[in-house]
Design an enzyme around this catalytic site. Sequence first.
Site, mmCIF file in Angstrom:
data_model
loop_
_atom_site.group_PDB
_atom_site.id
_atom_site.type_symbol
_atom_site.label_atom_id
_atom_site.label_comp_id
_atom_site.label_asym_id
_atom_site.label_seq_id
_atom_site.Cartn_x
_atom_site.Cartn_y
_atom_site.Cartn_z
ATOM 1 N N GLU A 77 0.822 -1.231 0.000
ATOM 2 C CA GLU A 77 0.000 0.000 0.000
ATOM 3 C C GLU A 77 0.847 1.268 0.000
ATOM 4 O O GLU A 77 0.613 2.172 0.789
ATOM 5 C CB GLU A 77 -0.964 -0.038 1.198
ATOM 6 C CG GLU A 77 -1.846 -1.279 1.185
ATOM 7 C CD GLU A 77 -2.673 -1.469 2.459
ATOM 8 O OE1 GLU A 77 -2.609 -0.632 3.367
ATOM 9 O OE2 GLU A 77 -3.398 -2.494 2.525
ATOM 10 N N ASN A 108 2.235 -4.819 -3.365
ATOM 11 C CA ASN A 108 0.866 -5.281 -3.106
ATOM 12 C C ASN A 108 -0.006 -4.070 -2.765
ATOM 13 O O ASN A 108 0.434 -3.171 -2.055
ATOM 14 C CB ASN A 108 0.927 -6.246 -1.901
ATOM 15 C CG ASN A 108 -0.371 -6.951 -1.606
ATOM 16 O OD1 ASN A 108 -0.996 -7.526 -2.498
ATOM 17 N ND2 ASN A 108 -0.797 -6.926 -0.348
ATOM 18 N N GLU A 139 -5.719 -11.002 -1.275
ATOM 19 C CA GLU A 139 -6.541 -10.827 -0.068
ATOM 20 C C GLU A 139 -8.029 -10.784 -0.423
ATOM 21 O O GLU A 139 -8.780 -9.960 0.103
ATOM 22 C CB GLU A 139 -6.155 -9.521 0.653
ATOM 23 C CG GLU A 139 -4.686 -9.404 0.998
ATOM 24 C CD GLU A 139 -4.323 -8.121 1.750
ATOM 25 O OE1 GLU A 139 -5.220 -7.425 2.258
ATOM 26 O OE2 GLU A 139 -3.110 -7.823 1.833
ATOM 27 N N ASP A 144 -11.808 -10.780 -0.671
ATOM 28 C CA ASP A 144 -13.068 -10.977 0.060
ATOM 29 C C ASP A 144 -14.110 -10.054 -0.550
ATOM 30 O O ASP A 144 -13.775 -9.110 -1.252
ATOM 31 C CB ASP A 144 -12.940 -10.836 1.585
ATOM 32 C CG ASP A 144 -12.367 -9.528 2.070
ATOM 33 O OD1 ASP A 144 -12.276 -8.577 1.275
ATOM 34 O OD2 ASP A 144 -12.032 -9.445 3.267
ATOM 35 N N HIS A 194 -10.156 -6.664 -2.240
ATOM 36 C CA HIS A 194 -11.213 -6.417 -1.247
ATOM 37 C C HIS A 194 -12.380 -5.729 -1.951
ATOM 38 O O HIS A 194 -12.332 -4.527 -2.217
ATOM 39 C CB HIS A 194 -10.699 -5.526 -0.107
ATOM 40 C CG HIS A 194 -9.641 -6.174 0.724
ATOM 41 N ND1 HIS A 194 -9.902 -7.271 1.532
ATOM 42 C CD2 HIS A 194 -8.321 -5.900 0.879
ATOM 43 C CE1 HIS A 194 -8.778 -7.631 2.154
ATOM 44 N NE2 HIS A 194 -7.806 -6.819 1.783
HETATM 45 O O1 9MR Z 1 -7.080 -8.486 8.525
HETATM 46 C C1 9MR Z 1 -6.189 -7.637 9.208
HETATM 47 C C2 9MR Z 1 -6.806 -7.177 10.521
HETATM 48 O O2 9MR Z 1 -6.942 -8.275 11.397
HETATM 49 C C3 9MR Z 1 -5.959 -6.090 11.137
HETATM 50 O O3 9MR Z 1 -6.622 -5.575 12.286
HETATM 51 C C4 9MR Z 1 -5.725 -4.994 10.122
HETATM 52 C C5 9MR Z 1 -4.864 -3.891 10.723
HETATM 53 O O4 9MR Z 1 -4.529 -2.920 9.807
HETATM 54 O O5 9MR Z 1 -5.088 -5.527 8.972
HETATM 55 C C6 9MR Z 1 -5.892 -6.459 8.317
HETATM 56 O O6 9MR Z 1 -5.261 -6.918 7.131
HETATM 57 C C7 9MR Z 1 -4.995 -5.949 6.114
HETATM 58 C C8 9MR Z 1 -3.774 -6.410 5.367
HETATM 59 O O7 9MR Z 1 -2.714 -6.648 6.237
HETATM 60 C C9 9MR Z 1 -3.368 -5.407 4.301
HETATM 61 N N1 9MR Z 1 -4.470 -5.099 3.426
HETATM 62 C C10 9MR Z 1 -5.721 -4.740 4.064
HETATM 63 C C11 9MR Z 1 -6.118 -5.817 5.089
HETATM 64 C C12 9MR Z 1 -7.473 -5.509 5.672
HETATM 65 O O8 9MR Z 1 -7.434 -4.329 6.406
#
Ligand code: 9MR
Length: 349
Positions: free
Chosen positions: A162, A203, A268, A270, A239
């Site tokens: 990101e 990513n 990722e 969903d 997402h």
């Molecule tokens: O799924 C993850 C969640 O449990 C955490 O609280 C969160 C914190 O920022 O991160 C989530 O995973 C993220 C991933 O690492 C990067 N892309 C976005 C995902 C969803 O927020």
Amino acid sequence: MKRLLLGLAAFALVLALPLPAFAGGGRQPDDLRELSHKLRMYIGSAVDVTALAEEADYRQVLNREFTHITAENAMKWESVEPQRGVYTWEGADAIVRNAQRNRQKVRGHTLVWHNQLPTWLTEGVADGSIDAKELRRILRDHIMTEAGRYRGKIRAWDVVNEVVDDEGNMRESIWLTHLGPGYIADAFRWAHQADPHAKLYINDYNLEWNTAKIDTTLAIVKDLKAKRVPIHGIGFQGHLGIQYDYPADFPAVMSRFTDLGLEAAITEADVRMVMPATPEKLATQADYYQRMLATCAANDRCVEFTVWGYTDRHSWVPGWFDGEGAANIMDENLAPKPAYNALLSVRRT
Ligand code: 9MR
């Protein structure tokens, strides 16, 4: 003659029968692991480290269905080095060990991000006790230590996550502010040094459709390649939400990156919805999932389709989007949803 006519009639009857959904290889696969073999690509899931340790049914389905895994949080910086110099690898190690036992490849997630950084680091930068020179050294040490620890055990690393914002600018972060844009090339070089065989990825989210973000990310990739920086892959987080149109240009967007010689992954996936879930919404969700997987299956360089958790029992969505949920392919009891069956019907085109 009569025989010939009968034969023709039988042939016509066969043609009129509906083809099985999995036309390419005969019968539809029984589960995602079989689908992964048929499609010749990895099908993965993010792993919740607590559920893996404490829920036998969660563990069993994870290990049965998937050929690839990503630690949802356990490899992030705040998880592995909560205090400076104090490393806590237990969660990440357990996930890697479980994957090896179950013939699953691993995506390392993630070496450089602006979120989930330990407070010793963010506070040290904010109060000036960590200056730019030291920050660069800290980042190098972090990458060398973590990628080095798992050397040879990680198929692909999300080296930077990101790094472009939704307006298409380089994301404001402690990395950009204090180290300048060169931190990206540095991160890839260090990761390559630490684990020369891992595929190294950039990513991001919304990269399936956001043109500003797509253009800037393409420019970054071209610049890195021109400088011979070891970058090998592009990760589309995937997402999505059914309240938005499906990003129909996604296949073309993916090709713009793979045409540069990168491999691709959906990292990722969903598909969330405004609750409550209804049969109609679940059908739309199934369609979105199917189209995402089909996009990967149709691109020779797309090698992995990973869902961000496979069950609604464990999902980041309800905690982040008020009133939304049901984003995964199995329900809270681990029963397959329409999306799961829709994935099974995808074949290579
Ligand atoms: O799924 C993850 C969640 O449990 C955490 O609280 C969160 C914190 O920022 O991160 C989530 O995973 C993220 C991933 O690492 C990067 N892309 C976005 C995902 C969803 O927020």
